[in-house]
Design a protein around this motif. Structure first.
Motif, PDB file in Angstrom:
ATOM      1  N   ASP A 289       0.824  -1.180   0.000  1.00  0.00           N
ATOM      2  CA  ASP A 289       0.000   0.000   0.000  1.00  0.00           C
ATOM      3  C   ASP A 289       0.849   1.216   0.000  1.00  0.00           C
ATOM      4  N   SER A 290       1.798   1.171   0.843  1.00  0.00           N
ATOM      5  CA  SER A 290       2.498   2.411   0.947  1.00  0.00           C
ATOM      6  C   SER A 290       3.850   2.445   0.375  1.00  0.00           C
ATOM      7  N   SER A 291       4.473   1.340   0.218  1.00  0.00           N
ATOM      8  CA  SER A 291       5.818   1.511  -0.221  1.00  0.00           C
ATOM      9  C   SER A 291       6.025   1.078  -1.601  1.00  0.00           C
TER      10      SER A 291
ATOM     11  N   PRO B 165       1.104   2.109  -4.581  1.00  0.00           N
ATOM     12  CA  PRO B 165       0.858   3.006  -3.512  1.00  0.00           C
ATOM     13  C   PRO B 165      -0.379   3.739  -3.624  1.00  0.00           C
ATOM     14  N   PRO B 166      -0.697   4.028  -4.687  1.00  0.00           N
ATOM     15  CA  PRO B 166      -1.923   4.666  -4.906  1.00  0.00           C
ATOM     16  C   PRO B 166      -2.429   5.579  -3.963  1.00  0.00           C
ATOM     17  N   PRO B 167      -2.762   6.430  -4.556  1.00  0.00           N
ATOM     18  CA  PRO B 167      -3.310   7.575  -3.927  1.00  0.00           C
ATOM     19  C   PRO B 167      -4.386   7.224  -3.047  1.00  0.00           C
ATOM     20  N   SER B 168      -4.754   6.111  -2.909  1.00  0.00           N
ATOM     21  CA  SER B 168      -5.838   6.015  -2.036  1.00  0.00           C
ATOM     22  C   SER B 168      -5.559   5.315  -0.830  1.00  0.00           C
ATOM     23  N   ASN B 169      -5.037   4.274  -0.913  1.00  0.00           N
ATOM     24  CA  ASN B 169      -4.932   3.554   0.236  1.00  0.00           C
ATOM     25  C   ASN B 169      -4.566   4.138   1.457  1.00  0.00           C
ATOM     26  N   SER B 170      -3.438   4.003   1.813  1.00  0.00           N
ATOM     27  CA  SER B 170      -3.194   4.509   3.113  1.00  0.00           C
ATOM     28  C   SER B 170      -2.528   5.777   2.897  1.00  0.00           C
ATOM     29  N   SER B 171      -3.186   6.755   3.013  1.00  0.00           N
ATOM     30  CA  SER B 171      -2.484   7.974   2.758  1.00  0.00           C
ATOM     31  C   SER B 171      -1.814   8.426   3.957  1.00  0.00           C
ATOM     32  N   ALA B 172      -0.921   9.224   3.713  1.00  0.00           N
ATOM     33  CA  ALA B 172      -0.144   9.644   4.823  1.00  0.00           C
ATOM     34  C   ALA B 172      -0.721  10.879   5.341  1.00  0.00           C
ATOM     35  N   SER B 173      -1.330  10.834   6.367  1.00  0.00           N
ATOM     36  CA  SER B 173      -1.782  12.116   6.852  1.00  0.00           C
ATOM     37  C   SER B 173      -0.908  12.478   8.008  1.00  0.00           C
ATOM     38  N   GLY B 174      -1.060  13.616   8.435  1.00  0.00           N
ATOM     39  CA  GLY B 174      -0.157  14.084   9.492  1.00  0.00           C
ATOM     40  C   GLY B 174      -0.175  13.261  10.729  1.00  0.00           C
TER      41      GLY B 174
END
Lengths: 749, 159
Positions: free
Chosen positions: B139-141, B150-159
């Motif tokens: 998802d993220s890496s 990674p897609p913009p959707s999955n686990s986005s990195a929010s603050g």
């Protein structure tokens, strides 16, 4: 006489040399045997005039003999020490085999006193086991068995003496302490002595390897002592009861001192990960992949197993499932559903089985906080006083949400109506609040604040919930996006149904007439039912003090090098790590992908890789169906930027992009369903984008520092991250960024 | 025609499709295939398997990691005509292990996970369906896995 004289003449040299030998040995013996010292000085005299008479001769003979004897004794002691040390080390090493070591060293009893200092030194320092256990040798030292001894006797018989937390009524392995003349204790003797202890004798065996034998005083023991296979924390076993039943034939571990005490958790973990979040899980995975059979212990103060955070402020809110709050499942970009938990409980091994399970595994100890770290002794102490030693440790403690001072000082009525959003429980609470209240105000205009505002705004479409967002910047993501884009984003957020108040500085908060009243510096007053404060994250560095780790004053967090290492066996990853990025300089990143990348890197380095942080992590955000971007590097709006945008066509929205490429962003269903509703919160207009003039449909934005690109945002342009990563990695000065932008093919989908 | 705007320190350029059709003259630094720092794909430069590849998800690190490694290694180094034909034992062992953890290794679907990864490993594809739960890393890496992950959707990195 004459014979004596001749004899003396012959012996003199011998006497002289032996006296020299004596002098030399004496130094060695010094520490051991002060008593003998006085004799030494006498030796000096012997080198002088060959004294005269038989008496002297005899005297010298005696002295010589004594010195030689002393020397021999000293030599034996020292050698014995080495042996004993070696034995102990071997025993420790062979601990897993639970082999009974040989009879402990047995030195002449007289050694006691002498040994003490020496023994303790080498052994304690090196034994991976906590010091207290090693001290058994020095039994004399009273049974410090401080309250919680995690014992894990290095299998030395003496160790048994080690002490299990005496606190428990359970008769732990007896601390043979009470009696015995320490030092020379053979397993058997220990058992004998321990007879007094209830059940102890029966339980004690020469090699105690009750690693699983643990004592815990706490009810919230994560795991049931008895082999509840695979069951994980969460249960509140009654450790107490088990503890009580001393005679319990600890069946837990094979062949060993049956844990009279419930095995709560291991006393030693080769890989100890403090914190149970994304970075920690990524590290665990990395360690397991690289070190076959690795035994990894994760300690977290949350009650949950490791989970991913981003869906808490995005996908989970858009789920159609009413029970999402309980299932915590969401739809991925490819349409498949998954849980926020990285792995289901069956993936993990239970803490007490960790040391025994054949191929190792990952165990999670929930609800426990590490409060103290002893770097020299390679061990940590938990809030319940349990100690766990480690070989390699990762600190991935993340952080806690910051709060505004005005809210903290505003009194209970306000604070109980304020949410600091970070964990699963916060999500659950906010979900409930959003259904029960009429007005929610989000303070903060960054990632979290904006995402929550959009999520709640979307929800407000179906209810009469009022959603307000306020922040000091001029637009949403004001610290990240260049002004023109930030303004554009703010417009989008507003169209999601959020009342955005920009340039808002909160001056005071109070609770009046059943409403929370927020007074802004410019005089405006906002009345609301609930506040969500999304004003930043405070990295958790409480362990820095006890561990002697450096904390960064600029960015906060533990200061680590490019390989994420803080000290020899300690690494830090995730939100709490302020690391040196070879390309971009020292920084601290609070994004999900960074947690994964740094966690993975830390795991690799813990297993010997020695690689620096090099693969740049990325991050992304979606603020509704029209605004989505991926970014990498340093994306700070105070840097000069160059944005290259495509003159838009109807096809350019995240929604369109995802449909085409099959990478569904989020539940489009909702978007479509409400497309025609009059409420602004649904999709603003479909494709035909506003006029070209202000249309930032899709493009690439470069952030420059000294003419070098240090950050890139891919605005509504997806699947191009490798190109962006490459550009940052190169660190080159490009004369024309438009040319660089061509590499992204922004016009294509 | 492209237009350029200056908004203070920020420059904005609008370009048309035609303008961007001409090949870029931006120079990129040549990649060093042996760079030790780089993230590696499934197979390392020295021919060994990179067990830590995000593309494998949690396969090599879970409870069945040991048997998975055995099976896959056997397959990887197999020189038979039908690659992996002598590895049936190992694969069977792996399958048995996986059956003990149905939650982790769902047997029914998952023949295809997120495109790329499973394609790299046909054997895995056959006998070890990539379990859904593992994608977190993907998802993220993005690292090696085709960037689409990674897609913009999955686990986005929010603050």
């Amino acid at each position: 006489m004459w014979t004596c004289k001749n004899l003396w003449k012959k012996l003199a040299p011998l006497a002289r040399s032996s006296s020299t030998l004596c002098r030399q040995n004496a130094r060695g013996v010094l520490f051991n045997n002060e008593r003998r010292l006085p004799l030494v000085p006498q030796a000096h005299m012997s080198s002088g005039t060959p004294g005269g008479g038989g008496d002297n001769n005899l005297y010298y003979l005696l002295v010589g003999a004594t010195c030689v004897g002393g020397g021999f004794y000293a030599y034996r002691t020292i050698k014995g020490d080495k042996e004993r040390y070696q034995e102990r080390i071997n025993e420790i090493a062979s601990r897993p085999n639970k082999v009974v070591p040989e009879q402990p060293i047995t030195e002449a009893p007289g050694e006691q006193a002498a040994e003490t200092p020496q023994e303790i030194a080498p052994v304690t320092e090196d034994a991976p086991v906590e010091t207290p256990e090693v001290t058994p040798i020095v039994e004399e030292v009273s049974p410090e068995v401080a309250a919680v001894e995690q014992e894990d006797p290095p299998t030395t018989p003496e160790a048994e003496i080690a002490t299990e937390s005496v606190v428990e009524p359970a008769p732990e392995e007896s601390v043979g302490m009470p009696d015995a003349d320490p030092v020379v204790k053979s397993a058997r003797s220990v058992s004998e002595e321990a007879v007094e202890q209830p059940s102890a004798p029966a339980l004690i065996e020469p090699s105690v390897e009750p690693s699983p034998v643990e004592v815990t005083e706490e009810p919230p023991a994560p795991v049931e002592p008895t082999p509840v296979a695979g069951s994980l924390p969460a249960e509140t076993a009654e450790p107490q009861t088990t503890t009580e039943s001393a005679a319990e034939p600890a069946t837990v571990a094979p062949a060993e001192v049956p844990a009279p005490t419930p095995v709560e958790f291991p006393s030693h973990a080769p890989y100890l990960l403090i914190g149970g979040g994304t970075a920690s899980f990524a590290a665990a995975r990395s360690i397991r992949a690289r070190d076959p059979g690795a035994r990894v212990l994760i300690i977290t103060d949350e009650p949950d197993l490791p989970y991913m955070r981003p869906p808490l402020s995005k996908e989970l809110w858009f789920s159609d499932d009413p029970s999402v709050v309980d299932t915590l499942r969401f739809k991925q970009w490819n349409g498949k559903e998954r849980s926020i938990y990285f792995q289901p409980p069956s993936f993990y091994v239970s803490p007490q089985d960790l040391e025994k399970v054949e191929n190792g595994g990952v165990a999670v100890l929930t609800g426990k906080k590490v409060v103290h770290m002893d770097v020299r002794g390679n061990k940590v102490t938990l809030s319940d006083d349990t100690e766990i030693s480690y070989d390699k440790c990762l600190i991935a403690t993340g952080g806690i949400p910051r709060n505004l001072q005005v809210i903290e000082r505003a009194g209970e009525e306000v604070t109980k109506r304020t949410t600091l959003f970070r964990k699963v429980e916060d999500f659950k609470a906010l979900d409930k609040v959003s259904r029960d209240t009429k007005s929610i105000t989000i303070i903060g205009g960054g990632f979290l604040g904006s995402e929550l505002a959009c999520a709640l705004g979307r929800r407000s479409a179906d209810s009469d919930l009022e959603v307000i967002q306020m922040f000091p910047e001029k637009g949403n993501m004001g610290k990240v996006l260049p002004e023109y884009l930030s303004n554009w984003t703010t417009a989008k957020v507003k169209s999601e149904g959020v009342a955005v108040i920009t340039e808002a500085l909160v001056k005071a908060v109070s609770f009046k007439d059943g409403k929370v009243e927020i007074k802004l510096k410019d005089g405006r007053v906002v009345k609301t039912d609930h506040i969500v404060a999304a004003v930043g994250l405070e990295p958790s560095v409480e362990l820095a003090k006890s561990a002697g780790l450096e904390v960064d004053s600029d960015f906060g967090g533990f200061r680590v090098n490019a390989e994420l290492q803080a000290r020899s066996n300690i690494w830090v990853a995730g939100d709490a790590a302020c690391f040196y990025d070879i390309r971009l300089g020292r920084r601290r990143v609070e994004h999900h992908d960074h947690a994964v990348v740094s966690g993975r890197l830390a795991g690799e380095n813990m297993t010997g890789a020695n690689k620096p942080y090099w693969h740049q992590s990325m991050f992304w955000s979606d603020l509704g169906p029209d605004v989505g971007y991926e970014a990498i590097g340093i994306v700070d709006s105070s840097l000069p930027t160059v944005g290259v945008f495509a003159k838009a066509t109807a096809k350019d929205t995240p929604k369109a992009a995802t449909e085409k490429s099959g990478t569904g962003i989020r539940s489009e269903s909702e978007t479509e369903g409400t497309a025609n509703s009059p409420v602004a919160s649904s999709t603003p207009e479909p494709p035909p984008v506003p006029e070209q003039k202000d249309n930032y449909g899709k493009g690439v934005i470069f952030y420059l520092r000294d003419k070098v690109v240090v950050g890139i945002i891919l605005w509504n342009v997806f699947n191009r991250m490798p190109v962006a990563r490459k550009i940052i990695k190169d660190g080159e000065e490009h004369a024309d960024l438009n040319e660089v932008a061509k590499l992204f093919n922004i016009h294509d989908d | 025609m492209s237009s350029v705007k200056e908004e203070g320190k920020d420059r904005v350029i609008f370009v048309t499709k035609e303008e961007h059709e001409a090949p870029s003259n931006a120079e990129l630094v040549e990649e060093d295939p042996d760079d030790p720092y780089e993230e590696r794909g499934l197979i390392l430069p020295n021919g060994e398997i990179n067990w830590n590849c995000p593309c494998l998800g949690g396969m090599a690190s879970g409870p069945c990691g040991a048997s998975f490694k055995e099976a896959f290694s056997c397959f990887h180094y197999s020189k038979e005509e039908v690659k992996g034909s002598e590895c049936l034992e190992q694969f069977r062992g792996m399958q048995e292990c996986m059956q003990r953890y149905p939650e982790l290794y769902p047997q029914e679907d998952d023949k295809e996970t997120q495109g790329g990864p499973s394609e790299k490993d046909p054997s895995k594809h056959d006998s070890a369906p990539e379990p859904t739960p593992t994608p977190p890393v993907q998802d993220s890496s993005p690292s090696t896995a085709p960037a689409d992950t990674p897609p913009p959707s999955n686990s986005s990195a929010s603050g």
